[in-house]
Scaffold this motif. Structure first.
Motif, PDB file in Angstrom:
ATOM      1  N   ALA A  38       0.848  -1.197   0.000  1.00  0.00           N
ATOM      2  CA  ALA A  38       0.000   0.000   0.000  1.00  0.00           C
ATOM      3  C   ALA A  38       0.883   1.247   0.000  1.00  0.00           C
ATOM      4  O   ALA A  38       1.947   1.252   0.616  1.00  0.00           O
ATOM      5  N   PRO A  39       0.436   2.294  -0.684  1.00  0.00           N
ATOM      6  CA  PRO A  39       1.200   3.540  -0.627  1.00  0.00           C
ATOM      7  C   PRO A  39       1.025   4.218   0.729  1.00  0.00           C
ATOM      8  O   PRO A  39       0.045   3.951   1.435  1.00  0.00           O
ATOM      9  N   LEU A  40       1.947   5.064   1.089  1.00  0.00           N
ATOM     10  CA  LEU A  40       1.790   5.877   2.290  1.00  0.00           C
ATOM     11  C   LEU A  40       0.708   6.905   1.977  1.00  0.00           C
ATOM     12  O   LEU A  40       0.905   7.796   1.147  1.00  0.00           O
ATOM     13  N   ASP A  41      -0.449   6.754   2.604  1.00  0.00           N
ATOM     14  CA  ASP A  41      -1.621   7.567   2.268  1.00  0.00           C
ATOM     15  C   ASP A  41      -2.423   7.810   3.540  1.00  0.00           C
ATOM     16  O   ASP A  41      -3.220   6.968   3.966  1.00  0.00           O
ATOM     17  N   TYR A  42      -2.196   8.970   4.154  1.00  0.00           N
ATOM     18  CA  TYR A  42      -2.862   9.283   5.414  1.00  0.00           C
ATOM     19  C   TYR A  42      -4.371   9.451   5.266  1.00  0.00           C
ATOM     20  O   TYR A  42      -5.125   9.117   6.176  1.00  0.00           O
ATOM     21  N   VAL A  43      -4.833   9.937   4.125  1.00  0.00           N
ATOM     22  CA  VAL A  43      -6.274  10.110   3.921  1.00  0.00           C
ATOM     23  C   VAL A  43      -6.957   8.744   3.922  1.00  0.00           C
ATOM     24  O   VAL A  43      -7.955   8.528   4.618  1.00  0.00           O
ATOM     25  N   SER A  44      -6.408   7.796   3.170  1.00  0.00           N
ATOM     26  CA  SER A  44      -6.983   6.443   3.145  1.00  0.00           C
ATOM     27  C   SER A  44      -6.872   5.777   4.504  1.00  0.00           C
ATOM     28  O   SER A  44      -7.797   5.092   4.945  1.00  0.00           O
ATOM     29  N   ALA A  45      -5.748   5.967   5.176  1.00  0.00           N
ATOM     30  CA  ALA A  45      -5.560   5.376   6.503  1.00  0.00           C
ATOM     31  C   ALA A  45      -6.596   5.919   7.479  1.00  0.00           C
ATOM     32  O   ALA A  45      -7.224   5.157   8.227  1.00  0.00           O
ATOM     33  N   HIS A  46      -6.806   7.225   7.475  1.00  0.00           N
ATOM     34  CA  HIS A  46      -7.787   7.834   8.376  1.00  0.00           C
ATOM     35  C   HIS A  46      -9.179   7.310   8.066  1.00  0.00           C
ATOM     36  O   HIS A  46      -9.950   6.987   8.971  1.00  0.00           O
ATOM     37  N   MET A  47      -9.510   7.212   6.774  1.00  0.00           N
ATOM     38  CA  MET A  47     -10.808   6.681   6.373  1.00  0.00           C
ATOM     39  C   MET A  47     -10.994   5.272   6.926  1.00  0.00           C
ATOM     40  O   MET A  47     -12.035   4.943   7.511  1.00  0.00           O
ATOM     41  N   LEU A  48      -9.987   4.430   6.778  1.00  0.00           N
ATOM     42  CA  LEU A  48     -10.076   3.049   7.245  1.00  0.00           C
ATOM     43  C   LEU A  48     -10.140   2.976   8.763  1.00  0.00           C
ATOM     44  O   LEU A  48     -10.909   2.173   9.318  1.00  0.00           O
ATOM     45  N   PHE A  49      -9.370   3.803   9.457  1.00  0.00           N
ATOM     46  CA  PHE A  49      -9.454   3.829  10.918  1.00  0.00           C
ATOM     47  C   PHE A  49     -10.837   4.298  11.364  1.00  0.00           C
ATOM     48  O   PHE A  49     -11.381   3.794  12.353  1.00  0.00           O
ATOM     49  N   ASN A  50     -11.407   5.252  10.656  1.00  0.00           N
ATOM     50  CA  ASN A  50     -12.739   5.747  10.978  1.00  0.00           C
ATOM     51  C   ASN A  50     -13.770   4.623  10.832  1.00  0.00           C
ATOM     52  O   ASN A  50     -14.605   4.403  11.717  1.00  0.00           O
ATOM     53  N   LEU A  51     -13.706   3.901   9.710  1.00  0.00           N
ATOM     54  CA  LEU A  51     -14.636   2.793   9.484  1.00  0.00           C
ATOM     55  C   LEU A  51     -14.421   1.690  10.523  1.00  0.00           C
ATOM     56  O   LEU A  51     -15.384   1.109  11.022  1.00  0.00           O
ATOM     57  N   ALA A  52     -13.166   1.409  10.844  1.00  0.00           N
ATOM     58  CA  ALA A  52     -12.860   0.383  11.839  1.00  0.00           C
ATOM     59  C   ALA A  52     -13.421   0.777  13.205  1.00  0.00           C
ATOM     60  O   ALA A  52     -13.985  -0.067  13.925  1.00  0.00           O
ATOM     61  N   ALA A  53     -13.277   2.051  13.559  1.00  0.00           N
ATOM     62  CA  ALA A  53     -13.807   2.529  14.830  1.00  0.00           C
ATOM     63  C   ALA A  53     -15.328   2.370  14.871  1.00  0.00           C
ATOM     64  O   ALA A  53     -15.890   1.983  15.902  1.00  0.00           O
ATOM     65  N   MET A  54     -15.975   2.640  13.757  1.00  0.00           N
ATOM     66  CA  MET A  54     -17.424   2.485  13.681  1.00  0.00           C
ATOM     67  C   MET A  54     -17.843   1.026  13.848  1.00  0.00           C
ATOM     68  O   MET A  54     -18.962   0.750  14.270  1.00  0.00           O
ATOM     69  N   ARG A  55     -16.928   0.114  13.520  1.00  0.00           N
ATOM     70  CA  ARG A  55     -17.214  -1.318  13.648  1.00  0.00           C
ATOM     71  C   ARG A  55     -16.615  -1.904  14.920  1.00  0.00           C
ATOM     72  O   ARG A  55     -16.456  -3.107  15.038  1.00  0.00           O
ATOM     73  N   GLY A  56     -16.273  -1.034  15.877  1.00  0.00           N
ATOM     74  CA  GLY A  56     -15.917  -1.493  17.202  1.00  0.00           C
ATOM     75  C   GLY A  56     -14.442  -1.598  17.540  1.00  0.00           C
ATOM     76  O   GLY A  56     -14.104  -2.050  18.621  1.00  0.00           O
ATOM     77  N   SER A  57     -13.551  -1.185  16.655  1.00  0.00           N
ATOM     78  CA  SER A  57     -12.120  -1.268  16.956  1.00  0.00           C
ATOM     79  C   SER A  57     -11.695  -0.095  17.837  1.00  0.00           C
ATOM     80  O   SER A  57     -11.675   1.050  17.398  1.00  0.00           O
ATOM     81  N   VAL A  58     -11.343  -0.408  19.063  1.00  0.00           N
ATOM     82  CA  VAL A  58     -10.887   0.622  19.998  1.00  0.00           C
ATOM     83  C   VAL A  58      -9.527   1.159  19.562  1.00  0.00           C
ATOM     84  O   VAL A  58      -9.267   2.361  19.639  1.00  0.00           O
ATOM     85  N   GLU A  59      -8.660   0.261  19.080  1.00  0.00           N
ATOM     86  CA  GLU A  59      -7.331   0.682  18.616  1.00  0.00           C
ATOM     87  C   GLU A  59      -7.451   1.712  17.491  1.00  0.00           C
ATOM     88  O   GLU A  59      -6.679   2.658  17.416  1.00  0.00           O
ATOM     89  N   ALA A  60      -8.421   1.506  16.603  1.00  0.00           N
ATOM     90  CA  ALA A  60      -8.593   2.402  15.465  1.00  0.00           C
ATOM     91  C   ALA A  60      -8.907   3.823  15.925  1.00  0.00           C
ATOM     92  O   ALA A  60      -8.459   4.789  15.307  1.00  0.00           O
ATOM     93  N   LYS A  61      -9.661   3.962  17.003  1.00  0.00           N
ATOM     94  CA  LYS A  61      -9.983   5.297  17.518  1.00  0.00           C
ATOM     95  C   LYS A  61      -8.718   6.027  17.944  1.00  0.00           C
ATOM     96  O   LYS A  61      -8.564   7.220  17.673  1.00  0.00           O
ATOM     97  N   VAL A  62      -7.810   5.303  18.586  1.00  0.00           N
ATOM     98  CA  VAL A  62      -6.554   5.899  19.046  1.00  0.00           C
ATOM     99  C   VAL A  62      -5.698   6.311  17.847  1.00  0.00           C
ATOM    100  O   VAL A  62      -5.197   7.436  17.785  1.00  0.00           O
ATOM    101  N   TYR A  63      -5.547   5.406  16.894  1.00  0.00           N
ATOM    102  CA  TYR A  63      -4.726   5.690  15.720  1.00  0.00           C
ATOM    103  C   TYR A  63      -5.323   6.811  14.872  1.00  0.00           C
ATOM    104  O   TYR A  63      -4.607   7.639  14.324  1.00  0.00           O
TER     105      TYR A  63
END
Length: 90
Positions: A38-63
């Motif tokens: 994967a390319p270094l892409d903070y926008v995509s990473a933030h999007m994925l962490f946001n979706l992960a947080a919505m699906r219950g990932s506590v770690e994703a909220k921190v990241y």
């Protein structure tokens, strides 16, 4: 590779609607570090962490919070827009 992932034509991973919070979080890690093809892409990473947080990932909220501190407000807004778009298509 993760069970709930499709591949784009250029070989980059995309989450499927069935992706779990943990799978989305791991994909966010790939984009936030530029590893796993994967390319270094903070926008995509933030999007994925946001979706992960919505699906219950506590770690994703921190990241997500930590990553947002490294991004311009326009980039965070774009990541949020992309997350909403992904949810609408899921």
């Amino acid at each position: 590779m993760l069970a709930s992932i499709d591949m784009k034509s250029d070989g980059l991973p995309l989450p499927t609607p069935e992706a779990t919070g943990d799978e989305l979080f791991r994909m966010g890690l790939l984009y936030s570090t530029g590893q796993g093809g994967a390319p270094l892409d903070y926008v995509s990473a933030h999007m994925l962490f946001n979706l992960a947080a919505m699906r219950g990932s506590v770690e994703a909220k921190v990241y997500r919070k930590e990553l947002a501190g490294e991004m311009a407000s326009e980039e965070v807004a774009e990541a949020q827009r992309q997350a909403r778009q992904w949810l609408a298509q899921a």
